[in-house]
Design a protein around this motif. Sequence first.
Motif, PDB file in Angstrom:
ATOM      1  N   SER A  68      -0.177   7.981  -4.583  1.00  0.00           N
ATOM      2  CA  SER A  68       0.095   8.740  -5.808  1.00  0.00           C
ATOM      3  C   SER A  68      -0.221   7.821  -6.989  1.00  0.00           C
ATOM      4  N   PRO A  69      -0.429   8.375  -8.166  1.00  0.00           N
ATOM      5  CA  PRO A  69      -0.710   7.516  -9.315  1.00  0.00           C
ATOM      6  C   PRO A  69       0.356   6.438  -9.543  1.00  0.00           C
ATOM      7  N   ALA A  70       1.616   6.797  -9.444  1.00  0.00           N
ATOM      8  CA  ALA A  70       2.690   5.817  -9.668  1.00  0.00           C
ATOM      9  C   ALA A  70       2.687   4.741  -8.587  1.00  0.00           C
ATOM     10  N   GLN A  71       2.566   5.153  -7.332  1.00  0.00           N
ATOM     11  CA  GLN A  71       2.553   4.183  -6.236  1.00  0.00           C
ATOM     12  C   GLN A  71       1.309   3.301  -6.297  1.00  0.00           C
ATOM     13  N   ASN A  72       0.182   3.865  -6.684  1.00  0.00           N
ATOM     14  CA  ASN A  72      -1.058   3.088  -6.750  1.00  0.00           C
ATOM     15  C   ASN A  72      -0.954   1.937  -7.746  1.00  0.00           C
ATOM     16  N   GLU A  73      -0.217   2.149  -8.836  1.00  0.00           N
ATOM     17  CA  GLU A  73       0.028   1.061  -9.799  1.00  0.00           C
ATOM     18  C   GLU A  73       0.775  -0.095  -9.126  1.00  0.00           C
ATOM     19  N   ALA A  78       0.491  -5.536  -6.425  1.00  0.00           N
ATOM     20  CA  ALA A  78       0.856  -6.357  -5.263  1.00  0.00           C
ATOM     21  C   ALA A  78      -0.377  -6.911  -4.555  1.00  0.00           C
ATOM     22  N   PHE A  79      -1.366  -6.048  -4.295  1.00  0.00           N
ATOM     23  CA  PHE A  79      -2.555  -6.514  -3.583  1.00  0.00           C
ATOM     24  C   PHE A  79      -3.330  -7.538  -4.408  1.00  0.00           C
ATOM     25  N   PHE A  80      -3.481  -7.312  -5.717  1.00  0.00           N
ATOM     26  CA  PHE A  80      -4.206  -8.295  -6.520  1.00  0.00           C
ATOM     27  C   PHE A  80      -3.462  -9.624  -6.597  1.00  0.00           C
ATOM     28  N   ALA A  81      -2.142  -9.612  -6.640  1.00  0.00           N
ATOM     29  CA  ALA A  81      -1.382 -10.867  -6.615  1.00  0.00           C
ATOM     30  C   ALA A  81      -1.615 -11.599  -5.294  1.00  0.00           C
ATOM     31  N   PHE A  82      -1.623 -10.853  -4.189  1.00  0.00           N
ATOM     32  CA  PHE A  82      -1.887 -11.443  -2.871  1.00  0.00           C
ATOM     33  C   PHE A  82      -3.279 -12.068  -2.834  1.00  0.00           C
ATOM     34  N   PHE A  83      -4.274 -11.356  -3.347  1.00  0.00           N
ATOM     35  CA  PHE A  83      -5.648 -11.871  -3.307  1.00  0.00           C
ATOM     36  C   PHE A  83      -5.837 -13.068  -4.228  1.00  0.00           C
ATOM     37  N   LYS A  84      -5.147 -13.085  -5.338  1.00  0.00           N
ATOM     38  CA  LYS A  84      -5.240 -14.259  -6.217  1.00  0.00           C
ATOM     39  C   LYS A  84      -4.678 -15.488  -5.503  1.00  0.00           C
ATOM     40  N   GLU A  85      -3.534 -15.312  -4.845  1.00  0.00           N
ATOM     41  CA  GLU A  85      -2.906 -16.427  -4.140  1.00  0.00           C
ATOM     42  C   GLU A  85      -3.718 -16.868  -2.923  1.00  0.00           C
ATOM     43  N   LYS A  86      -4.174 -15.926  -2.116  1.00  0.00           N
ATOM     44  CA  LYS A  86      -4.813 -16.255  -0.833  1.00  0.00           C
ATOM     45  C   LYS A  86      -6.312 -16.491  -0.924  1.00  0.00           C
ATOM     46  N   LEU A  87      -6.981 -15.818  -1.869  1.00  0.00           N
ATOM     47  CA  LEU A  87      -8.442 -15.909  -1.961  1.00  0.00           C
ATOM     48  C   LEU A  87      -8.934 -16.522  -3.265  1.00  0.00           C
ATOM     49  N   GLY A  88      -8.060 -16.622  -4.250  1.00  0.00           N
ATOM     50  CA  GLY A  88      -8.484 -17.121  -5.553  1.00  0.00           C
ATOM     51  C   GLY A  88      -9.297 -16.106  -6.341  1.00  0.00           C
ATOM     52  N   VAL A  89      -9.121 -14.823  -6.044  1.00  0.00           N
ATOM     53  CA  VAL A  89      -9.860 -13.764  -6.741  1.00  0.00           C
ATOM     54  C   VAL A  89      -8.978 -13.194  -7.852  1.00  0.00           C
ATOM     55  N   GLU A  90      -9.503 -13.222  -9.068  1.00  0.00           N
ATOM     56  CA  GLU A  90      -8.780 -12.668 -10.221  1.00  0.00           C
ATOM     57  C   GLU A  90      -8.740 -11.147 -10.146  1.00  0.00           C
ATOM     58  N   ASP A  91      -7.756 -10.549 -10.802  1.00  0.00           N
ATOM     59  CA  ASP A  91      -7.617  -9.096 -10.751  1.00  0.00           C
ATOM     60  C   ASP A  91      -8.683  -8.354 -11.552  1.00  0.00           C
ATOM     61  N   THR A  92      -9.505  -9.094 -12.262  1.00  0.00           N
ATOM     62  CA  THR A  92     -10.629  -8.503 -12.994  1.00  0.00           C
ATOM     63  C   THR A  92     -11.935  -8.599 -12.204  1.00  0.00           C
ATOM     64  N   ARG A  93     -11.835  -9.006 -10.936  1.00  0.00           N
ATOM     65  CA  ARG A  93     -13.040  -9.250 -10.127  1.00  0.00           C
ATOM     66  C   ARG A  93     -13.070  -8.374  -8.877  1.00  0.00           C
ATOM     67  N   GLY A  94     -12.616  -7.131  -8.999  1.00  0.00           N
ATOM     68  CA  GLY A  94     -12.681  -6.250  -7.852  1.00  0.00           C
ATOM     69  C   GLY A  94     -12.077  -4.893  -8.131  1.00  0.00           C
ATOM     70  N   TYR A  95     -12.278  -4.017  -7.162  1.00  0.00           N
ATOM     71  CA  TYR A  95     -11.729  -2.668  -7.230  1.00  0.00           C
ATOM     72  C   TYR A  95     -10.910  -2.377  -5.985  1.00  0.00           C
ATOM     73  N   VAL A  96      -9.883  -1.550  -6.173  1.00  0.00           N
ATOM     74  CA  VAL A  96      -9.106  -1.030  -5.055  1.00  0.00           C
ATOM     75  C   VAL A  96      -9.223   0.492  -5.102  1.00  0.00           C
ATOM     76  N   SER A  97      -9.620   1.078  -3.988  1.00  0.00           N
ATOM     77  CA  SER A  97      -9.683   2.537  -3.870  1.00  0.00           C
ATOM     78  C   SER A  97      -8.546   3.004  -2.981  1.00  0.00           C
ATOM     79  N   PHE A  98      -7.816   4.004  -3.447  1.00  0.00           N
ATOM     80  CA  PHE A  98      -6.693   4.580  -2.715  1.00  0.00           C
ATOM     81  C   PHE A  98      -7.081   5.984  -2.272  1.00  0.00           C
ATOM     82  N   ILE A  99      -7.046   6.235  -0.984  1.00  0.00           N
ATOM     83  CA  ILE A  99      -7.491   7.511  -0.449  1.00  0.00           C
ATOM     84  C   ILE A  99      -6.456   8.045   0.538  1.00  0.00           C
TER      85      ILE A  99
END
Length: 122
Positions: A68-73, A78-99
């Motif tokens: 849902s829109p609220a849950q997707n936020e 959460a996922f971008f924080a995980f990727f920054k910590e584990k992969l060093g990827v900033e939250d401005t360097r990718g997309y997340v699609s929710f389906i």
Amino acid sequence: MPSVELKTNVRLADPKAFALEFSKFSAATLNKPEAYISVNYIYSEFLTFGGSLDPALILVIHSLDNISPAQNEVYSKAFFAFFKEKLGVEDTRGYVSFIDPGRANIGYNSTTFETIFGGPSK
């Protein structure tokens, strides 16, 4: 179900350990039993974002009954924080699609989730 597929140009020293950790994280974040979680890490050396090969990612999440829109936020944060910590990827360097493909459109155990759960999503 969910199915979580990560494509990134970040090469990991131990992809198996990452996949197992990512599975646990995904289950906790999406509030689904890990027994139903499927994750896939795909290293894509030439994945670009914004015209560069700097660390980047594409994440696609297929999940039933909790998109849902609220849950997707919440998930995105959460996922971008995980990727920054584990992969060093900033939250401005990718997309997340929710389906949410709908229960009738996901097969499991020789049937569909619509049959397993006794009807369509509400």
